[in-house]
Motif scaffolding. Structure first.
Motif, PDB file in Angstrom:
ATOM      1  N   HIS A   1      -1.700 -14.541  -6.446  1.00  0.00           N
ATOM      2  CA  HIS A   1      -1.056 -13.325  -5.932  1.00  0.00           C
ATOM      3  C   HIS A   1       0.408 -13.263  -6.358  1.00  0.00           C
ATOM      4  O   HIS A   1       0.885 -12.228  -6.835  1.00  0.00           O
ATOM      5  CB  HIS A   1      -1.154 -13.276  -4.409  1.00  0.00           C
ATOM      6  N   HIS A   2       1.132 -14.362  -6.182  1.00  0.00           N
ATOM      7  CA  HIS A   2       2.548 -14.369  -6.572  1.00  0.00           C
ATOM      8  C   HIS A   2       2.709 -14.208  -8.082  1.00  0.00           C
ATOM      9  O   HIS A   2       3.654 -13.562  -8.546  1.00  0.00           O
ATOM     10  CB  HIS A   2       3.211 -15.661  -6.092  1.00  0.00           C
ATOM     11  N   GLY A   3       1.796 -14.784  -8.852  1.00  0.00           N
ATOM     12  CA  GLY A   3       1.837 -14.594 -10.295  1.00  0.00           C
ATOM     13  C   GLY A   3       1.665 -13.137 -10.673  1.00  0.00           C
ATOM     14  O   GLY A   3       2.404 -12.594 -11.500  1.00  0.00           O
ATOM     15  N   ARG A   4       0.702 -12.471 -10.041  1.00  0.00           N
ATOM     16  CA  ARG A   4       0.445 -11.061 -10.354  1.00  0.00           C
ATOM     17  C   ARG A   4       1.600 -10.167  -9.911  1.00  0.00           C
ATOM     18  O   ARG A   4       2.037  -9.286 -10.658  1.00  0.00           O
ATOM     19  CB  ARG A   4      -0.852 -10.620  -9.678  1.00  0.00           C
TER      20      ARG A   4
ATOM     21  N   ILE B   1      -2.606  -3.104   2.312  1.00  0.00           N
ATOM     22  CA  ILE B   1      -2.648  -2.246   1.132  1.00  0.00           C
ATOM     23  C   ILE B   1      -1.440  -2.486   0.219  1.00  0.00           C
ATOM     24  O   ILE B   1      -1.541  -2.423  -0.999  1.00  0.00           O
ATOM     25  CB  ILE B   1      -2.736  -0.759   1.537  1.00  0.00           C
ATOM     26  N   TRP B   2      -0.267  -2.801   0.827  1.00  0.00           N
ATOM     27  CA  TRP B   2       0.931  -2.984   0.011  1.00  0.00           C
ATOM     28  C   TRP B   2       0.898  -4.281  -0.792  1.00  0.00           C
ATOM     29  O   TRP B   2       1.707  -4.489  -1.694  1.00  0.00           O
ATOM     30  CB  TRP B   2       2.190  -2.937   0.873  1.00  0.00           C
ATOM     31  N   GLN B   3      -0.051  -5.169  -0.478  1.00  0.00           N
ATOM     32  CA  GLN B   3      -0.203  -6.399  -1.252  1.00  0.00           C
ATOM     33  C   GLN B   3      -1.291  -6.297  -2.315  1.00  0.00           C
ATOM     34  O   GLN B   3      -1.554  -7.267  -3.017  1.00  0.00           O
ATOM     35  CB  GLN B   3      -0.521  -7.569  -0.317  1.00  0.00           C
ATOM     36  N   ASN B   4      -1.891  -5.151  -2.428  1.00  0.00           N
ATOM     37  CA  ASN B   4      -2.973  -4.953  -3.396  1.00  0.00           C
ATOM     38  C   ASN B   4      -2.373  -4.676  -4.774  1.00  0.00           C
ATOM     39  O   ASN B   4      -1.800  -3.614  -5.012  1.00  0.00           O
ATOM     40  CB  ASN B   4      -3.872  -3.799  -2.961  1.00  0.00           C
TER      41      ASN B   4
END
Length: 527
Positions: free
Chosen positions: A267-270, A504-507
């Motif tokens: 997730h952090h990479g993306r 949703i804001w983490q998608n």
């Protein structure tokens, strides 16, 4: 009235203060490294804001600052096509490839390609990347910095100026590793953006606003979509060559990918990758268009590479010039430290550790520091030769066009086709590289052909893909662990279920869509 390239005592003090801070960070972090993973990948604990800012800082280096403004001055804003295309390339990378690379827990991309194919590909790609790190990335940055400092101190020899810069960047990289690189990148980005914004505002006012900038200017210079005979970025090259070069730079270049490999999670990479993509879009206004303004302000510059340094020294007052110079030198340091750290990682992990697996992690870290110093010297020796090329930016892109397409071919095809195997990949690299060498001789040395470098890359890519597909079908199918690195619709569906558990804001898919829309609107406005 000639431009006076000089620095007041206050300017020099600000630059000196910055240098002290950067060196202090490097030495402060040196004592916190206890393993190769700490030194080369910052302990795989980086969060997305640091990753995104560091990616942007390493890309928007002194070579890019000088190159973008210089090319806009010389041929028009079509050079921005390399920048907005990065947004699309990074979205593609985040969706399809990044999770497989991160979950493999590798130190280098050549190591990842070894798992997909075999050790021959790893050795070849490592050697190629090392060559490009010295000849293109580090040397280009050193030349750009030397060009600027020689304007301020004309009595200095270019070689001596470059040597001073190489030593300064190498010291804190040797000491602090990737963590020092990333933390200083954050400082450098802030200084760089402040400087770029100030120069843009002052130049925009001095040229007389938008109407003044466009007055008596060929409309083609403000168009991103150019005809086939355009010397800068013809439209066919835009849809074939630019994405290919962008894919290599952002998704296969070790000095950029190393930041992604340091992420604490997928997730952090993306999120970090998408932040870097978003930061690329304003580059048109703060780094490209100032080159267009310079057409009116300085119509008789000796070479395009002088545009950005001239803007700095002519438009900025004392004190502010020192701050912007610090930002410029910061950008220079950012790419140098990145490439030096990446090169030492490649040598240490892809060659030394592979042949001497019994070496301790602490010993590998020491090897990495020695390698960083050696490459620092080699890049400093080559950098003065870049002066023989017409444009710094074209030098960078031309070298990549002849060298990286075979790797891009096996990387991309291998990410989506389970049938791609090691023997096919090896023959693709051999044939693609040989064709590139022959084409370079015919096109650049003998002059038998006059093929734009943006067409060279796609041609070599096509040769490599065809070779990979034909030879793979005749050989043994890949093993299960190799096929596991291939993207499939089933992987996408499983990921969809996982994303439903996040706010949703983490998608990342939502942010990817918004980025692509913003990119499309910007390109349409300047088509």
């Amino acid at each position: 009235m000639p431009i006076e390239y000089s620095l007041a005592p206050l300017d020099l003090a600000l630059i000196g203060l910055y240098a002290i801070v950067v060196l202090w960070i490097g030495w402060r972090l040196a004592g916190k490294h206890h393993s190769a993973e700490d030194y080369f990948l910052a302990g795989r604990g980086m969060v997305w804001p640091l990753i995104g800012i560091s990616l942007f800082a390493s890309n928007i280096s002194s070579t890019t600052l000088i190159g973008l403004a210089g090319d806009a001055y010389h041929t028009g804003i079509s050079v921005f096509n390399y920048e907005w295309m990065a947004s699309a390339v990074l979205v593609f990378f985040a969706i399809f490839i990044l999770p497989f690379v991160l979950r493999a827990q590798v130190f280098t991309l050549p190591e990842f390609l070894e798992r997909r194919y075999d050790g021959r590909i790893r050795s070849y790609f490592s050697a190629l990347t090392l060559f490009l790190n010295i000849i293109v990335d580090t040397a280009g940055s050193l030349f750009a910095g030397g060009l600027l400092l020689q304007l301020v101190f004309p009595q200095l020899d270019m070689g001596l100026t470059i040597a001073i810069l190489a030593i300064a960047a190498g010291l804190y990289t040797i000491a602090g590793g990737l963590a020092a690189v990333i933390y200083t990148d954050v400082i450098q980005t802030v200084l760089l953006l402040i400087g770029a914004l100030v120069i843009t505002v002052v130049a925009f006012d001095k040229v007389g606003g938008w109407s003044g900038m466009t007055a008596d200017l060929d409309p083609s210079r403000l168009s991103l979509i150019r005809p086939l005979d355009d010397p800068g970025v013809p439209w066919l090259g835009l849809i074939t060559g630019v994405p290919l070069l962008g894919f290599y730079f952002w998704c296969a270049n070790q000095f950029m990918l190393q930041r992604v490999l340091s992420a604490k999670s997928v997730h952090h990479g993306r999120w970090g990758v998408l932040l870097a993509a978003a930061l690329k879009l304003p580059v048109l206004f703060i780094m490209v268009l100032p080159g267009t303004m310079a057409i009116h302000l300085y119509p008789d510059l000796a070479r395009p590479d002088l545009v950005y340094p001239t803007l700095m020294f002519d438009l900025l007052p004392t004190g502010l010039l020192g701050l912007v110079m610090a930002g410029f030198i910061a950008a220079l340091m950012s790419q140098i430290d990145s490439t030096l750290n990446a090169a030492s990682t490649l040598v240490t992990m892809d060659f030394v550790h592979k042949r001497r697996p019994e070496l301790s992690s602490a010993t590998l870290m020491k090897v990495g520091r020695w390698v960083t110093g050696i490459f620092m010297i080699l890049a400093a020796l080559w950098a003065p030769q870049i002066e023989n090329f017409a444009s710094l930016f074209k030098y960078l892109q031309m070298v990549l066009s002849y060298t990286v397409p075979p790797i891009c071919a096996i990387y991309l095809v291998g990410a989506f086709w389970k049938g791609a195997n090691a023997q096919g990949a090896w023959w693709a690299v051999i044939c693609g590289t040989a064709t590139g060498a022959l084409l370079f001789v015919a096109n650049e040395i003998v002059g038998l052909t006059d093929l734009h470098f943006l067409y060279v890359g796609p041609l070599l890519f096509a040769v490599s893909v065809i070779t990979l597909c034909l030879t793979s079908r005749k050989e043994q199918a890949p093993r299960d662990e190799q096929i596991a690195l291939v993207w499939t619709p089933a992987f996408y569906q499983q990921e969809t279920l996982e994303l439903k558990e996040l706010p949703i804001w983490q998608n990342y898919r939502l942010w990817s869509l918004l980025l692509l829309i913003a990119t499309g609107v910007l390109v349409a406005c300047f088509a």
